[in-house]
Design a protein around this motif. Sequence first.
Motif, mmCIF file in Angstrom:
data_model
loop_
_atom_site.group_PDB
_atom_site.id
_atom_site.type_symbol
_atom_site.label_atom_id
_atom_site.label_comp_id
_atom_site.label_asym_id
_atom_site.label_seq_id
_atom_site.Cartn_x
_atom_site.Cartn_y
_atom_site.Cartn_z
ATOM 1 N N GLN A 19 0.779 -1.091 -0.026
ATOM 2 C CA GLN A 19 0.182 -0.193 -0.045
ATOM 3 C C GLN A 19 0.934 1.128 -0.023
ATOM 4 N N TYR A 22 3.835 1.022 -3.465
ATOM 5 C CA TYR A 22 3.412 0.572 -4.852
ATOM 6 C C TYR A 22 2.030 1.222 -5.080
ATOM 7 N N TYR A 23 1.234 1.432 -4.074
ATOM 8 C CA TYR A 23 -0.101 1.905 -4.436
ATOM 9 C C TYR A 23 -0.491 3.325 -4.196
ATOM 10 N N HIS A 99 -1.125 -10.136 -5.521
ATOM 11 C CA HIS A 99 -0.854 -8.823 -5.659
ATOM 12 C C HIS A 99 -0.048 -8.675 -6.987
ATOM 13 N N LYS A 102 -1.582 -6.487 -10.049
ATOM 14 C CA LYS A 102 -1.943 -5.020 -9.268
ATOM 15 C C LYS A 102 -0.617 -4.239 -9.157
ATOM 16 N N ILE A 103 0.311 -4.818 -8.542
ATOM 17 C CA ILE A 103 1.693 -4.104 -8.393
ATOM 18 C C ILE A 103 2.212 -3.744 -9.716
ATOM 19 N N GLU A 105 1.048 -3.289 -12.642
ATOM 20 C CA GLU A 105 0.206 -2.292 -13.407
ATOM 21 C C GLU A 105 0.594 -0.856 -12.699
ATOM 22 N N SER A 106 0.500 -0.965 -11.493
ATOM 23 C CA SER A 106 0.958 0.303 -10.467
ATOM 24 C C SER A 106 2.411 0.698 -11.149
ATOM 25 N N ASN A 109 2.252 2.232 -14.608
ATOM 26 C CA ASN A 109 1.642 3.585 -14.572
ATOM 27 C C ASN A 109 2.489 4.416 -13.954
ATOM 28 N N HIS A 110 3.414 4.338 -13.089
ATOM 29 C CA HIS A 110 4.386 5.299 -12.566
ATOM 30 C C HIS A 110 5.316 5.507 -13.363
ATOM 31 N N ASN A 150 -4.240 7.551 -17.286
ATOM 32 C CA ASN A 150 -5.231 6.979 -16.182
ATOM 33 C C ASN A 150 -5.848 8.178 -15.426
ATOM 34 N N ASP A 151 -5.299 8.863 -14.829
ATOM 35 C CA ASP A 151 -5.757 9.965 -13.972
ATOM 36 C C ASP A 151 -6.531 11.281 -14.633
#
Length: 187
Positions: A19, A22-23, A99, A102-103, A105-106, A109-110, A150-151
């Motif tokens: 969290q 990575y999130y 995870h 999801k990790i 993808e994160s 994206n970063h 994405n944002d």
Amino acid sequence: MADAENIKSLSGLLNGIAQSRYYGNSEINEELLKRELYPDLPLDEFRALHDKMQGIVKSVVSADMDANQIEAFLTAQTKKQGGITVEQSAVIAKFWKNHKRKIRESMINHTRWENTLKSLKWRVDVKSQSRYSDQVSNAAAVVEMEIGANDKQSEFLCLEFNEAKLNEMLKKLSEVEESLAALTQIS
């Protein structure tokens, strides 16, 4: 009972590391994890455990390990002096299985700076009616693209090609492909 408690606390620690690291959840920090998961553990022992787990997670994430790789990695960690226990290994393997996507993808994206192609749809339209008879039965390729981060709000682009323009575009794409192939063979 103590083993189940240790497994639950370690799972919580790994989730907390994910969290915060990575999130992007800035509310999760080392002090919160210590207070909530390991209140009876001395601070220096908790920091050692936290750093060890953070290092293991970082290694697993940076290598983007598959099931066989993580099994080999965790087995090596259990045999290493000052490494992890078999129970900890099982918790880490389960955490990574849950995870990994999801990790990953994160992380992707970063590392993106520009907009990306979110969706692409295409179809071929044929005119069935027109004022001018020479336009009836002319085919047109319609390409619809959604582009954005994405944002951020997406932008939509719609392109329409008649047969001649489509053939010209395909020819140009073939030339680009040949140029790229030539460049990669030279290197």
